[in-house]
Design an enzyme around this catalytic site. Structure first.
Site, short mmCIF file in Angstrom:
data_model
loop_
_atom_site.label_atom_id
_atom_site.label_comp_id
_atom_site.label_asym_id
_atom_site.label_seq_id
_atom_site.Cartn_x
_atom_site.Cartn_y
_atom_site.Cartn_z
N LEU A 104 0.76 -1.19 0.06
CA LEU A 104 0.01 -0.02 -0.02
C LEU A 104 0.64 1.20 -0.20
O LEU A 104 1.78 1.32 0.72
CB LEU A 104 -0.92 0.00 1.20
CG LEU A 104 -2.22 -1.30 1.52
CD1 LEU A 104 -2.90 -1.04 2.32
CD2 LEU A 104 -2.57 -1.53 0.02
N GLU A 105 0.46 2.26 -0.65
CA GLU A 105 0.94 3.37 -0.85
C GLU A 105 0.01 4.71 -0.61
O GLU A 105 -1.06 4.63 -0.94
CB GLU A 105 1.89 3.48 -2.13
CG GLU A 105 2.80 2.48 -2.42
CD GLU A 105 3.63 2.25 -3.68
OE1 GLU A 105 3.20 3.41 -4.44
OE2 GLU A 105 4.29 1.55 -4.07
N GLY A 106 0.89 5.80 -0.57
CA GLY A 106 -0.11 7.00 -0.84
C GLY A 106 -1.06 7.43 0.43
O GLY A 106 -0.65 7.19 1.64
N ARG A 110 4.33 3.78 -10.24
CA ARG A 110 5.36 2.68 -10.56
C ARG A 110 5.99 2.73 -11.89
O ARG A 110 6.83 1.81 -12.38
CB ARG A 110 4.43 1.15 -10.43
CG ARG A 110 4.45 0.89 -8.90
CD ARG A 110 4.26 -0.41 -8.71
NE ARG A 110 3.89 -1.08 -7.53
CZ ARG A 110 4.88 -1.05 -6.47
NH1 ARG A 110 6.30 -1.06 -6.88
NH2 ARG A 110 4.68 -1.77 -5.49
#
Length: 716
Positions: A155-157, A671
């Protein structure tokens, strides 16, 4: 190519001889790779697998993934829609039947296939219990249907941004963080309870883990409560050492990505632990060696848009230093070695193939030489409770065990009731306190795992818990402060206090809430919590007491009002945690003016103002200019306007500032995955169809008459 080396130049071999040689080589290669995998998966080479076709990194059929990758993370399972946490996964380049058959092929070779959730393009935010339940139910279905060996949290952001005021990673007050931990525990316990060797891994970015060393809050350290809450279940974590810039290390020096020093320094931080926000009283404990790997991009272009590529030679230097203590003379100095480091990860298998598999070749050459001897499994026995012991409900039972390993170390001892994991201990003496046990008969075991991944389960101990006639009385709780109707001035500091008692037991904790949002908790009387930095608004505060038997009581609500306070002479409105700010919007905070660099909400300028943060300091209220946003943004982006941002409706408007003859607009994920491309001629502005773009954070790359402009956008 290898078969040609068996013959002198310009010679050919009879067809039968060629086939024999090919069979011999194939057999030898299978033996070699199986020998590596047979090291009980104690060393891992993890590769992410694209479930899409990228022109720069083409799709590979799953069964054709290079055999030197012994762990494959499928990218990605995602929510069905923005805000709907029902997860979905469907192969995009193969039929479902082919894909499942390919998974079985890899598993038959001793390789693990995991499903990864999220990625940069798909926020997974479990803000409510309903979100969590949707997530768990749908992930169970996906994992069961495809037969995955586990799942990976990538998970990001916004998925891992901490709420304002969340300052303790051991006791997070951000609902989406706590719900994610609960969901991951439910899934892992469910599948392990079925007897499945179920893996749980995670791939956070550096700022969300090691970034919590210098500063904790919002994005910095946002993954720490997740890793801490899952440390007893976590198989391993491979932090992404790319797209991150520079970071502080334990020696308080700054190291840049893309170097052997960065790999060594960041890995050492995980294996030693570190004080969060440099507070020695708030220490993130070290992970075990078998729980730590690290991630790098497979190429110097495409795989990591913001940099971090490390040459194979420098990767080997870092591994030799970490695992074997062979120094390469770098600036960062280790005072210990980590011979049981778990392995390495790359984004991605597809990108690696474009480089003739240089990443996996280098990693395999290193890790395949380790742990080649025969490992002796550990020994373990339950020493308590005694077999056939009886207890009265609700019982408290202490499980104890002894464990040893003849040719290594014991990495953990797990305690089970039947197939249900009760708890884990990673250091001797090994024990677990099982409380609130209801009436029934239970079969208890201990399972020891050594540093090479071998596991042994103890003999069964049976215990009986008899029924109790005692009925538990729930605790009592009431708020004693603040007074109902109290008024404060923003940014407010509010001390919340409560009285709690339990007639037939003890109060185990008192939690404090604002509406449904947990603010904090206190485990001992007098019960209190200091709520600071409270923005203007009206709030409903409650306290919730839990007793030693698990009964819960919630107090009556108290309403308080916080009014907008003085901004210290600022004409700029005070920052609000609930407001949405887009690029160039300004807010005042504690006598200073800040400007937003991109879309942001609930990210406090006091803690989120830096080179890679959403806010930039303009200056004190008395001297800061409250206009001219071009003073704090580059000339390149000042002429580029994109609105509405976040995107709303069917289209995004892009204003270029002047007319260009030839314009190409490319939309990419963080990405580097290209999701849209369009070309325009003789335009000063244009529109993009927002409904055709994926949800989440995106980057616009605009080439206009040879000039490059970039812009981050949020598509809701």
């Amino acid at each position: 190519m290898k078969t040609r080396k068996l013959l002198p130049p310009h010679q050919s071999a009879p067809l039968g001889r060629k086939k024999s040689l090919l069979r011999l080589l194939a057999f030898f290669f299978v033996l070699l790779t199986c020998g590596f995998d047979a090291a009980a998966q104690s060393r891992v080479i993890v590769g992410y697998f694209h479930n899409w076709n990228n022109a720069s990194a083409p799709y590979i059929r799953l069964r054709d993934v290079d055999s030197r990758y012994n762990v494959i993370d499928i990218a990605f399972a995602t929510p069905v829609a923005y805000g709907d946490m029902t997860m979905t996964f469907t192969p995009t380049q193969q039929s479902k039947a082919e894909f499942i058959a390919d998974i079985r092929t890899l598993q038959s070779q001793g390789r693990k296939v995991l499903i990864s959730i999220g990625g940069a393009d798909a926020p997974v935010e479990l803000n409510t219990t309903a979100d969590k339940d949707k997530f768990v139910t749908s992930m169970k279905a996906i994992i069961t249907e495809y037969g995955f060996d586990g799942f990976d949290i990538d998970l990001e952001g916004t998925s891992v941004i901490l709420n304002s005021g969340d300052t303790n990673f051991k006791n997070s007050t951000t609902p989406k963080i706590n719900n994610l931990v609960t969901a991951a525990r439910e899934l892992t316990t469910f599948f392990r309870g079925q007897g499945k060797d179920f893996w749980l891994t995670s791939a956070p970015e550096v700022q969300y883990v090691q970034g919590g060393y210098g500063n904790y809050g919002t994005a910095f350290g946002g993954y720490l409560p997740i890793l801490y809450g899952l440390r007893d279940l976590l198989t391993f974590v491979h932090v992404q050492y790319y797209n991150t810039g520079s970071q502080n290390a334990l020696d308080d020096k700054i190291y840049g990505q893309g170097t052997a020093d960065f790999i060594v320094a960041m890995t050492d931080m995980l294996l030693k632990g570190f004080p969060v926000a440099r507070n020695a009283a708030n220490f993130f404990p070290a992970l075990r060696q078998d729980q730590v790997a690290f991630g790098l991009p497979a190429t110097g272009n495409g795989a990591a848009p913001a940099g971090g590529y490390v040459t194979p030679a420098d990767v080997t230097k870092a591994l030799n230093y970490l695992v074997k203590g062979i120094s390469y003379g770098g600036q960062y100095v280790l005072n210990t070695t980590y011979p049981n480091l778990r392995g390495i990860m790359t984004w991605s298998i597809n990108w690696d193939k474009t480089q003739n598999y240089s990443f996996v070749t280098n990693a395999y050459n290193f890790f395949s030489t380790l742990n080649t001897g025969n490992n002796t499994p550990p020994t373990v026995s339950l020493t308590g409770p005694a077999n056939n012991a009886t207890f009265a409900a609700p019982a408290s039972i202490t499980l104890t065990a002894t464990a040893a390993d003849a040719n290594g170390t014991v990495s953990k001892v797990e305690f089970y009731n039947g197939s249900t994991l009760l708890g884990t201990d990673t250091s001797s003496p090994y024990s677990y306190s099982w409380t609130g046990v209801a009436a029934g008969t239970y079969s208890l075991t201990a399972r020891a795992t050594d540093n090479a991944g071998s596991a042994t389960t103890s003999a069964v101990v049976t215990v009986t818990v008899t029924g109790s006639t005692t009925t538990n009385t729930p605790p009592t709780v009431s708020l004693t402060g603040p007074a109902s109707g109290a008024a404060y001035t923003a940014p407010a500091s509010i001390t919340i206090t409560a009285n709690a008692a339990d007639a037939n037991g003890t109060v185990s904790k008192v939690e404090f809430f604002q509406g449904t949002t947990k603010l904090g908790e206190d485990l001992t009387a007098p019960y209190s919590f200091s709520w600071t930095g409270v923005a203007a608004g009206t709030y409903s505060i409650t306290a919730r007491a839990t007793d030693n038997a698990g009964a819960v009581t919630t107090s009556a609500a108290v309403s308080v009002t916080v009014t907008g306070g003085s901004t210290g002479g600022c004409t700029v409105a005070a920052w609000s945690a609930t407001a949405v700010y887009t690029k160039d919007m300004q807010a005042s905070r504690n006598g200073n003016v800040y400007v937003a660099k991109w879309w942001t909400q609930n990210e406090d300028p006091l803690t989120a103002s830096c080179q890679y943060c959403p806010w930039q300091l303009v200056g004190p209220c008395a001297s800061a200019r409250t206009a001219a946003p071009a003073d704090v943004v580059s000339a390149q982006t000042a002429e580029l306007r994109v609105y509405p941002n976040p995107a709303q409706g069917s289209a995004l408007t892009v204003e270029l500032g002047r007319s260009y003859e030839q314009v190409t607009v490319v939309v990419v994920s963080d990405r580097g995955r290209e999701v849209s491309r369009a070309t325009y001629q003789n335009v000063t502005s244009l529109q993009l169809p927002a409904t055709k773009l994926p949800k989440g954070l995106l980057v616009l790359r605009i080439t206009a008459d040879g000039k490059t402009l970039t812009k981050r956008i949020m598509n809701q």
